[in-house]
Design a protein around this motif. Structure first.
Motif, PDB file in Angstrom:
ATOM      1  N   THR A  92       0.834  -1.204   0.000  1.00  0.00           N
ATOM      2  CA  THR A  92       0.000   0.000   0.000  1.00  0.00           C
ATOM      3  C   THR A  92       0.861   1.243   0.000  1.00  0.00           C
ATOM      4  O   THR A  92       0.583   2.213  -0.718  1.00  0.00           O
ATOM      5  CB  THR A  92      -0.930   0.006   1.229  1.00  0.00           C
ATOM      6  OG1 THR A  92      -1.719  -1.190   1.220  1.00  0.00           O
ATOM      7  CG2 THR A  92      -1.839   1.223   1.229  1.00  0.00           C
ATOM      8  N   LYS A  95       2.199   1.723  -3.370  1.00  0.00           N
ATOM      9  CA  LYS A  95       1.149   1.738  -4.386  1.00  0.00           C
ATOM     10  C   LYS A  95       1.490   0.799  -5.539  1.00  0.00           C
ATOM     11  O   LYS A  95       1.437   1.161  -6.719  1.00  0.00           O
ATOM     12  CB  LYS A  95       0.921   3.171  -4.902  1.00  0.00           C
ATOM     13  CG  LYS A  95       0.496   4.141  -3.809  1.00  0.00           C
ATOM     14  CD  LYS A  95       0.331   5.562  -4.316  1.00  0.00           C
ATOM     15  CE  LYS A  95      -0.056   6.507  -3.187  1.00  0.00           C
ATOM     16  NZ  LYS A  95      -0.142   7.916  -3.639  1.00  0.00           N
ATOM     17  N   ARG A  98      -1.707  -3.937  -8.656  1.00  0.00           N
ATOM     18  CA  ARG A  98      -2.141  -5.252  -8.179  1.00  0.00           C
ATOM     19  C   ARG A  98      -1.625  -6.387  -9.062  1.00  0.00           C
ATOM     20  O   ARG A  98      -1.273  -7.455  -8.567  1.00  0.00           O
ATOM     21  CB  ARG A  98      -3.676  -5.292  -8.100  1.00  0.00           C
ATOM     22  CG  ARG A  98      -4.201  -6.529  -7.387  1.00  0.00           C
ATOM     23  CD  ARG A  98      -5.656  -6.378  -7.018  1.00  0.00           C
ATOM     24  NE  ARG A  98      -6.213  -7.590  -6.440  1.00  0.00           N
ATOM     25  CZ  ARG A  98      -6.053  -7.965  -5.176  1.00  0.00           C
ATOM     26  NH1 ARG A  98      -5.350  -7.225  -4.363  1.00  0.00           N
ATOM     27  NH2 ARG A  98      -6.602  -9.087  -4.729  1.00  0.00           N
ATOM     28  N   GLU A 156       2.148   3.275   7.102  1.00  0.00           N
ATOM     29  CA  GLU A 156       2.223   3.206   5.647  1.00  0.00           C
ATOM     30  C   GLU A 156       3.029   4.346   5.062  1.00  0.00           C
ATOM     31  O   GLU A 156       3.501   4.272   3.937  1.00  0.00           O
ATOM     32  CB  GLU A 156       0.812   3.227   5.048  1.00  0.00           C
ATOM     33  CG  GLU A 156      -0.014   2.013   5.438  1.00  0.00           C
ATOM     34  CD  GLU A 156      -1.400   2.057   4.850  1.00  0.00           C
ATOM     35  OE1 GLU A 156      -1.659   2.947   4.017  1.00  0.00           O
ATOM     36  OE2 GLU A 156      -2.234   1.214   5.212  1.00  0.00           O
ATOM     37  N   SER A 326     -11.468  -1.036   5.586  1.00  0.00           N
ATOM     38  CA  SER A 326     -10.529  -1.550   4.587  1.00  0.00           C
ATOM     39  C   SER A 326     -11.221  -1.749   3.242  1.00  0.00           C
ATOM     40  O   SER A 326     -10.662  -1.460   2.188  1.00  0.00           O
ATOM     41  CB  SER A 326      -9.918  -2.874   5.049  1.00  0.00           C
ATOM     42  OG  SER A 326      -9.130  -2.689   6.193  1.00  0.00           O
ATOM     43  N   ARG A 329     -11.673   1.650   1.545  1.00  0.00           N
ATOM     44  CA  ARG A 329     -10.420   2.120   0.940  1.00  0.00           C
ATOM     45  C   ARG A 329     -10.148   1.377  -0.373  1.00  0.00           C
ATOM     46  O   ARG A 329      -9.731   1.976  -1.364  1.00  0.00           O
ATOM     47  CB  ARG A 329      -9.256   1.905   1.906  1.00  0.00           C
ATOM     48  CG  ARG A 329      -9.278   2.786   3.141  1.00  0.00           C
ATOM     49  CD  ARG A 329      -7.983   2.622   3.937  1.00  0.00           C
ATOM     50  NE  ARG A 329      -8.065   3.203   5.258  1.00  0.00           N
ATOM     51  CZ  ARG A 329      -7.860   4.488   5.529  1.00  0.00           C
ATOM     52  NH1 ARG A 329      -7.563   5.332   4.549  1.00  0.00           N
ATOM     53  NH2 ARG A 329      -7.942   4.929   6.770  1.00  0.00           N
ATOM     54  N   ALA A 330     -10.392   0.059  -0.368  1.00  0.00           N
ATOM     55  CA  ALA A 330     -10.138  -0.740  -1.563  1.00  0.00           C
ATOM     56  C   ALA A 330     -11.072  -0.350  -2.701  1.00  0.00           C
ATOM     57  O   ALA A 330     -10.654  -0.227  -3.865  1.00  0.00           O
ATOM     58  CB  ALA A 330     -10.294  -2.225  -1.243  1.00  0.00           C
TER      59      ALA A 330
END
Length: 414
Positions: A92, A95, A98, A156, A326, A329-330
């Motif tokens: 995270t 960044k 994915r 983070e 969470s 945020r996702a």
């Protein structure tokens, strides 16, 4: 206890290398984000292989050796889940796209295997020469258990010390270039964030080994069991990340459970050190008659503590609240990552999912909302997503009518 022959060692190492090679050549050659189904199937396969190997150890080496393997495997697997949480924080922070995360994770697993093999060999050599090393290992685990009871300090926004050093010494690009480790930026060859995140995970792996290796040596001094339990706990960690990454924050009592397990093993190590004592300033260098904790007792305690930890976490309102935040945020990140050419139906679907996630967070009790980290950034990203959607659907909603707070100072939204 039977002797582990060179042939058994060679076959085991070949199996582990083969599983790693399979991952490299068939899973991460083409960058992609695995589906939940894919992650679940491969996670189950790797756990199944580890359990079958344990059955083989039990059959070949006897019940005590099998119990040592399963105690070590379960403990190392629980520690690896905590590692996954830290990997999630690092991903995270950087960044990482994915579709590129699999390659980063596989590097981390390979590096961890190499680093922990070195630590295992060093630990075994120390144990063979110095019986007092069990005092040191026990102290390490007790200190680690105490640290796990401290407030969560995963940040983070705080770069890994290795990354800070590399950024200060070398020219680094702020942008990814696919999954390349080097690129051209400002007319010069530069490191990409992909290389930096690999360095961050590699540095973190070394820190993990300092509590992981003493923990398993506290359960068995059989180097074959130590190595295989550690290796099989790491294999499949990549799939586990994608399977439970979004649910890790639900395990709100994981640190307490791990603290209890590591504290228990630390006490077991100290008792064993007293039983084998040779230090002249303790009982005149003679063994101390203390109770020793058996392998079977260790297995029962470890399983019971971790089972209680999971049940307590899954039924905790705090855990459900953390999952809701969470998820929001996702979903916000998913919407902001959509390209300008994204299909209208896909855009609306992601926006609706984000809206549903936002409603769940809005329905949380105030005490849970107060626990949200960096709420200003979350609200700013929400604002950006709503604005982007308004533009995409041609809705002329005025900026001040959105009802969301202004962006936090100094945040440019990148």
């Amino acid at each position: 206890m039977p002797t582990t022959t060179p042939l058994v060692w060679e076959a085991t190492i070949a199996l582990i290398i083969g599983l790693l090679a399979f991952d490299y050549f068939f899973h991460v050659r083409k960058a992609h984000a695995p589906t939940l189904r894919e992650a679940a199937i491969w996670s189950a396969l790797y756990v199944g292989i580890a359990l079958l190997f344990g059955v083989a150890v039990w059959t070949w080496g006897g019940a005590d050796m099998g119990a040592e393997y399963f105690s070590g495997y379960i403990t190392e697997k629980a520690l690896s889940i905590d590692n996954v949480f830290v990997f999630l924080v690092i991903m995270t922070s950087f960044k990482v796209p994915r579709e590129s995360q699999q390659k980063v994770l596989l590097f981390g697993i390979t590096f961890a295997l190499i680093a922990r093999t070195v630590f295992i060999l060093l630990g075994a050599a120390m144990i063979e020469r110095f019986s007092w090393v069990f005092y040191l290992f026990g102290l390490v685990l007790l200190v680690t258990a105490g640290n796990l009871l401290a407030p969560d300090d995963h940040d983070e926004d705080k770069p890994n010390i290795v990354v800070r050093l590399v950024r200060n010494l070398f020219h680094a690009s702020p942008r990814y270039d696919g999954d390349k480790l080097f690129t051209t930026w400002q007319g010069k060859r530069a490191l990409t964030p992909m290389l930096l995140v690999m360095l961050a995970i590699g540095g973190t792996d070394i820190l993990f080994a300092f509590d992981s290796i003493p923990a398993i040596f506290g359960l068995t001094q059989n180097v074959f069991i130590v190595f295989t339990a550690t290796a099989f706990s790491l294999l499949g960690l990549r799939q586990l990340y994608f399977l439970v990454g979004g649910l890790l924050e639900r395990l709100v009592y994981l640190s307490l459970g791990l603290a209890a397990v590591l504290g228990f093993i630390g006490i077991k190590l100290v008792l064993h050190a007293l039983h084998e004592n040779s230090l002249p300033f303790i009982n005149d260098g003679q063994p101390v008659p203390v109770i020793e904790i058996s392998t079977w007792t260790s297995l029962v305690v470890i399983v019971a503590v971790l089972a209680l930890t999971v049940v307590a976490s899954l039924t905790s309102p705090k855990g459900k609240a953390k999952v809701a935040v969470s998820a929001l945020r996702a979903r916000v990140a998913d919407y902001l990552s959509l390209g300008d050419d994204a299909a209208a139906t896909l855009r609306q679907k992601v926006f609706d999912e984000m809206g549903e996630a936002q409603r769940r967070v809005d329905a949380l009790e105030p005490r849970f909302k107060a626990m949200v980290k960096r709420p200003d950034v979350l609200q700013y990203d929400l604002r950006r997503a709503h604005e982007a959607h308004a533009v995409a659907i041609g809705d002329a909603i005025a900026h001040h009518d959105l009802g969301l707070p202004p962006p936090p100072e100094g945040d440019d939204g990148d």
